[in-house]
Write an enzyme that holds these catalytic residues in place. Structure first.
Site, mmCIF file in Angstrom:
data_model
loop_
_atom_site.group_PDB
_atom_site.id
_atom_site.type_symbol
_atom_site.label_atom_id
_atom_site.label_comp_id
_atom_site.label_asym_id
_atom_site.label_seq_id
_atom_site.Cartn_x
_atom_site.Cartn_y
_atom_site.Cartn_z
ATOM 1 N N SER A 4 0.891 -1.108 -0.054
ATOM 2 C CA SER A 4 0.070 -0.001 -0.043
ATOM 3 C C SER A 4 0.666 1.261 0.125
ATOM 4 O O SER A 4 1.537 1.634 1.081
ATOM 5 C CB SER A 4 -0.920 -0.044 0.936
ATOM 6 O OG SER A 4 -1.376 1.475 1.568
ATOM 7 N N HIS A 29 -1.262 -1.491 -4.202
ATOM 8 C CA HIS A 29 -2.800 -1.241 -3.458
ATOM 9 C C HIS A 29 -2.821 0.182 -3.255
ATOM 10 O O HIS A 29 -1.731 0.773 -2.729
ATOM 11 C CB HIS A 29 -2.797 -1.873 -2.104
ATOM 12 C CG HIS A 29 -4.002 -1.794 -1.398
ATOM 13 N ND1 HIS A 29 -5.069 -2.423 -1.431
ATOM 14 C CD2 HIS A 29 -4.394 -0.791 -0.359
ATOM 15 C CE1 HIS A 29 -6.065 -2.102 -0.712
ATOM 16 N NE2 HIS A 29 -5.636 -0.869 0.044
ATOM 17 N N ASP A 31 -4.828 3.435 -1.849
ATOM 18 C CA ASP A 31 -5.762 3.855 -0.953
ATOM 19 C C ASP A 31 -6.568 5.233 -1.364
ATOM 20 O O ASP A 31 -5.578 6.367 -0.918
ATOM 21 C CB ASP A 31 -5.462 4.014 0.391
ATOM 22 C CG ASP A 31 -5.215 2.468 0.897
ATOM 23 O OD1 ASP A 31 -6.343 1.784 0.963
ATOM 24 O OD2 ASP A 31 -4.122 2.054 1.149
ATOM 25 N N MET A 33 -9.164 8.169 -0.170
ATOM 26 C CA MET A 33 -9.885 8.456 0.852
ATOM 27 C C MET A 33 -10.508 9.870 0.618
ATOM 28 O O MET A 33 -9.693 10.820 0.074
ATOM 29 C CB MET A 33 -9.017 8.529 2.121
ATOM 30 C CG MET A 33 -8.480 7.120 2.594
ATOM 31 S SD MET A 33 -7.318 7.665 3.961
ATOM 32 C CE MET A 33 -6.489 5.906 4.140
ATOM 33 N N HIS A 62 -8.224 0.929 -3.755
ATOM 34 C CA HIS A 62 -9.121 0.434 -2.697
ATOM 35 C C HIS A 62 -9.920 2.208 -2.437
ATOM 36 O O HIS A 62 -9.307 3.231 -1.908
ATOM 37 C CB HIS A 62 -8.421 0.299 -1.714
ATOM 38 C CG HIS A 62 -9.225 0.245 -0.251
ATOM 39 N ND1 HIS A 62 -8.719 -0.148 0.817
ATOM 40 C CD2 HIS A 62 -10.565 0.267 0.050
ATOM 41 C CE1 HIS A 62 -9.401 -0.167 1.969
ATOM 42 N NE2 HIS A 62 -10.880 -0.269 1.305
ATOM 43 N N MET A 64 -12.071 4.485 -0.436
ATOM 44 C CA MET A 64 -12.693 4.859 0.717
ATOM 45 C C MET A 64 -13.520 6.004 0.553
ATOM 46 O O MET A 64 -13.259 7.015 1.039
ATOM 47 C CB MET A 64 -11.562 4.890 1.959
ATOM 48 C CG MET A 64 -11.338 3.422 2.367
ATOM 49 S SD MET A 64 -9.885 3.507 3.198
ATOM 50 C CE MET A 64 -8.546 3.479 1.824
ATOM 51 N N MET A 133 -11.284 -5.827 5.769
ATOM 52 C CA MET A 133 -10.551 -4.604 6.522
ATOM 53 C C MET A 133 -10.305 -5.429 7.835
ATOM 54 O O MET A 133 -11.017 -5.764 8.595
ATOM 55 C CB MET A 133 -11.466 -3.374 6.789
ATOM 56 C CG MET A 133 -11.391 -2.583 5.519
ATOM 57 S SD MET A 133 -10.173 -2.044 4.665
ATOM 58 C CE MET A 133 -8.938 -1.075 5.724
ATOM 59 N N PHE A 139 -6.503 5.203 8.175
ATOM 60 C CA PHE A 139 -5.185 5.591 8.318
ATOM 61 C C PHE A 139 -4.364 4.260 8.334
ATOM 62 O O PHE A 139 -4.840 3.143 8.424
ATOM 63 C CB PHE A 139 -4.978 6.026 9.816
ATOM 64 C CG PHE A 139 -5.801 7.412 10.143
ATOM 65 C CD1 PHE A 139 -5.570 8.533 9.684
ATOM 66 C CD2 PHE A 139 -7.145 7.261 10.454
ATOM 67 C CE1 PHE A 139 -6.356 9.579 9.742
ATOM 68 C CE2 PHE A 139 -8.015 8.504 10.529
ATOM 69 C CZ PHE A 139 -7.889 9.837 10.142
ATOM 70 N N ASP A 172 -6.617 -6.189 4.671
ATOM 71 C CA ASP A 172 -5.888 -4.799 4.894
ATOM 72 C C ASP A 172 -6.040 -4.013 6.202
ATOM 73 O O ASP A 172 -6.991 -3.940 6.505
ATOM 74 C CB ASP A 172 -6.708 -4.136 3.704
ATOM 75 C CG ASP A 172 -6.102 -2.837 3.442
ATOM 76 O OD1 ASP A 172 -5.032 -2.213 4.078
ATOM 77 O OD2 ASP A 172 -6.908 -1.926 2.888
ATOM 78 N N GLY A 173 -4.836 -3.807 6.619
ATOM 79 C CA GLY A 173 -4.614 -2.971 7.796
ATOM 80 C C GLY A 173 -3.896 -3.730 8.935
ATOM 81 O O GLY A 173 -4.193 -4.908 9.302
ATOM 82 N N GLY A 194 1.163 -1.928 4.375
ATOM 83 C CA GLY A 194 1.675 -0.359 4.091
ATOM 84 C C GLY A 194 2.942 -0.119 4.833
ATOM 85 O O GLY A 194 4.199 -0.404 4.327
ATOM 86 N N SER A 195 2.736 0.056 6.103
ATOM 87 C CA SER A 195 3.980 0.344 6.812
ATOM 88 C C SER A 195 5.125 -0.752 6.954
ATOM 89 O O SER A 195 6.203 -0.558 6.849
ATOM 90 C CB SER A 195 3.586 0.508 8.364
ATOM 91 O OG SER A 195 2.329 1.386 8.582
HETATM 92 C C1 DX5 Z 1 -6.300 1.787 5.648
HETATM 93 C C2 DX5 Z 1 -5.892 1.490 4.461
HETATM 94 C C3 DX5 Z 1 -4.949 0.473 4.408
HETATM 95 C C4 DX5 Z 1 -3.273 0.992 4.806
HETATM 96 C C5 DX5 Z 1 -2.724 -0.248 5.495
HETATM 97 O O1 DX5 Z 1 -7.608 2.574 5.811
HETATM 98 O O2 DX5 Z 1 -6.834 0.914 3.540
HETATM 99 O O3 DX5 Z 1 -4.693 -0.020 3.058
HETATM 100 O O4 DX5 Z 1 -2.480 1.557 3.775
HETATM 101 O O5 DX5 Z 1 -1.682 0.326 6.262
HETATM 102 P P1 DX5 Z 1 -0.963 -0.324 7.169
HETATM 103 O O6 DX5 Z 1 -0.494 -1.918 6.572
HETATM 104 O O7 DX5 Z 1 0.327 0.504 7.641
HETATM 105 O O8 DX5 Z 1 -1.753 -0.857 8.289
HETATM 106 ZN ZN ZN Z 2 -6.391 -0.078 1.620
#
Ligand code: DX5
Ligand code: ZN
Length: 214
Positions: A4, A29, A31, A33, A62, A64, A133, A139, A172-173, A194-195
């Protein structure tokens, strides 16, 4: 793995996308928002359009976004390969599925942590992927919510039972090297991180994830 880019260093976005691609990722991925469906605002059309010109990765977009149907055409045009919309964000789930299919794109339907698996079941035969999710959307960098892993197990069991053994289940998350095998054991086959991919050494992180997936 579907890294992500929300967790990327945007100063070096192109470079970091090249790095994930070189290290075996096939998906990216993305995101989006809107500040309505979720509190935060991330990035949108110009970013996707720019990176699409430079990479052949499979774009897992994705959304949101409240009333996502307003934007399917635009994201398809900009190069999304898969469009994930939230079940909670629209009054017309079947219409959303039809619209994305008519644009020639893969369809993903996403559910938030408090949305039960039973709510997505009426649609599973018509989509390519269900995105479960594992944190509240909005976030990056949050901790995985354990009860969401049970939803993955449940979804895999009930979809197997109706013969849908090829449905993709994406999580995801909050996914890390330490918990990835909990979600894969539960039945997830597409893993967003992501992180845990972008913080630190991207190549090392992906290598460690790939070891866990063997
Ligand atoms: C959160 C996003 C995720 C996010 C995941 O709302 O949908 O895709 O980037 O990040 P990590 O892996 O850091 O939780
Ligand atoms: Zn996502």
């Amino acid at each position: 793995m579907s890294p992500s880019i929300l967790a990327a260093d945007f100063w070096k976005l192109g470079e970091q996308i090249n790095t994930v691609e070189k290290n075996g990722a096939k998906w990216l991925h993305i995101d989006v928002m809107d500040g309505m469906f979720v509190p935060s605002i991330s990035f949108g059309m110009p970013v996707i359009e720019t990176i699409r010109r430079r990479t052949d990765l499979f774009f897992d977009v994705h959304l949101m976004v409240q009333e996502p149907e307003r934007y399917f055409e635009e994201f398809a045009r900009l190069g999304a390969d898969l469009i994930d919309f939230h079940l909670e964000a629209t009054e017309d789930v079947p219409g959303c599925i039809e619209k994305i299919k008519s644009l020639g794109k893969k369809v993903g339907i996403a559910i938030k942590p408090d949305t039960p698996v039973s709510e997505v079941m009426p649609y599973v035969r018509d989509v390519d992927l269900v995105l479960v999710m594992t944190v509240e959307p909005g976030f990056g960098g949050q901790k995985l919510i354990g009860k969401c892993v049970d939803k993955v197990t449940e979804l895999r069991v009930v979809t197997d039972r109706i013969g849908l053994d090829d449905i993709n289940i994406e999580v995801d998350g909050g996914i890390t090297i330490d918990n990835i095998n909990n979600v894969t054991d539960a039945g997830a086959n597409i893993i967003v991180a992501g992180s845990a991919v972008f913080k630190g050494d991207i190549a090392e992180n992906l290598k460690a994830f790939n070891e866990k997936l063997r």
